[in-house]
Write a protein that holds these residues in place. Structure first.
Motif, short mmCIF file in Angstrom:
data_model
loop_
_atom_site.label_atom_id
_atom_site.label_comp_id
_atom_site.label_asym_id
_atom_site.label_seq_id
_atom_site.Cartn_x
_atom_site.Cartn_y
_atom_site.Cartn_z
N THR A 9 -5.02 11.87 -1.85
CA THR A 9 -4.36 12.02 -3.23
C THR A 9 -4.14 13.50 -3.37
OG1 THR A 9 -4.84 9.46 -3.88
CG2 THR A 9 -3.97 11.33 -5.56
N ASP A 35 -1.43 6.54 -4.94
CA ASP A 35 -2.57 5.63 -5.18
C ASP A 35 -3.21 5.30 -3.88
OD1 ASP A 35 -0.59 3.92 -4.66
OD2 ASP A 35 -1.11 2.50 -6.05
N PHE A 36 -3.88 6.40 -3.05
CA PHE A 36 -4.57 6.07 -2.15
C PHE A 36 -5.88 5.46 -2.43
CE2 PHE A 36 -1.62 9.43 -1.11
CZ PHE A 36 -0.71 8.81 -0.09
N MET A 37 -6.08 4.08 -2.47
CA MET A 37 -7.47 3.50 -2.82
C MET A 37 -8.73 4.17 -2.40
SD MET A 37 -6.60 1.10 -4.78
CE MET A 37 -5.34 -0.21 -5.25
N GLY A 38 -9.43 4.56 -3.14
CA GLY A 38 -10.54 5.14 -2.62
C GLY A 38 -10.65 6.68 -1.83
N ARG A 39 -9.56 7.03 -1.90
CA ARG A 39 -9.22 8.33 -0.86
C ARG A 39 -8.75 9.36 -1.90
NH1 ARG A 39 -9.43 8.50 4.56
NH2 ARG A 39 -9.60 10.67 4.03
N ASP A 40 -9.59 9.65 -2.84
CA ASP A 40 -9.05 10.72 -3.97
C ASP A 40 -8.74 12.10 -2.91
OD1 ASP A 40 -9.16 9.09 -5.82
OD2 ASP A 40 -11.26 9.89 -6.55
N ARG A 48 5.70 -3.87 -5.44
CA ARG A 48 5.71 -2.50 -5.77
C ARG A 48 6.79 -2.02 -6.42
NH1 ARG A 48 2.72 2.19 -5.42
NH2 ARG A 48 0.85 1.39 -4.23
N ASP A 79 0.80 -1.28 0.00
CA ASP A 79 0.03 -0.02 0.11
C ASP A 79 0.79 1.11 0.13
OD1 ASP A 79 -2.27 -1.85 0.16
OD2 ASP A 79 -2.58 -1.26 2.15
N TYR A 80 0.40 2.23 -0.77
CA TYR A 80 1.37 3.39 -1.01
C TYR A 80 1.59 4.18 0.27
CZ TYR A 80 3.33 7.30 -3.42
OH TYR A 80 4.11 8.32 -3.93
#
Length: 135
Positions: free
Chosen positions: A66, A58-63, A48, A16-17
């Motif tokens: 980002t 790339d924070f999944m689902g957390r624009d 990665r 995870d980033y």
């Protein structure tokens, strides 16, 4: 002062980033204080790096995160790595077991990861180190 008191180890398992960024940020703070740091890559963190996915957060689902990350000019994973490499106090290593489990042996040479070790060698290198971080 013994080497174990000045040496910091970061074990990165998650790809995870945010976790990889946190680990490299810990490493950057370590070298800024004049201490040596070793970062070990396992499983998804290793993947990665093998995929060279170091530039775009790339924070999944957390624009919102980002956008904030980019607006504040926070360093990318690649920028943190460049800083660490320039310090002369940083070692980056990949786990050979994780590399094999991912079936990625053919990509090891082109990965930019300079050191490949198995668990026996990792345990020898990190014996006695009290400052360890697992992400």
């Amino acid at each position: 002062m013994s080497a174990s008191l000045t040496h910091v180890v970061v074990f990165l398992h998650s790809g995870d980033y945010d976790r990889v960024h946190q680990g490299l940020s810990i490493a950057a703070a370590t070298v800024a204080s004049g201490r040596r740091v070793e970062v070990y890559l396992f499983w998804w963190a290793l993947e990665r790096f093998l995929d060279d996915a170091l530039d775009e957060p790339d924070f999944m689902g957390r624009d919102d995160v980002t956008d904030r990350f980019e607006a504040r000019g926070m360093p990318t994973l690649r920028a943190l790595l460049a800083h660490l490499d320039d310090s002369g106090l940083f070692t980056l290593a990949g786990c050979t077991g994780s590399l094999g489990a991912l079936g990625a042996e053919a990509r090891a040479d082109a990965s930019g990861i300079p050191l490949w070790l198995g668990w026996s060698a990792i345990l020898q290198r990190t014996a006695g180190v009290t400052d360890r971080f697992y992400l």
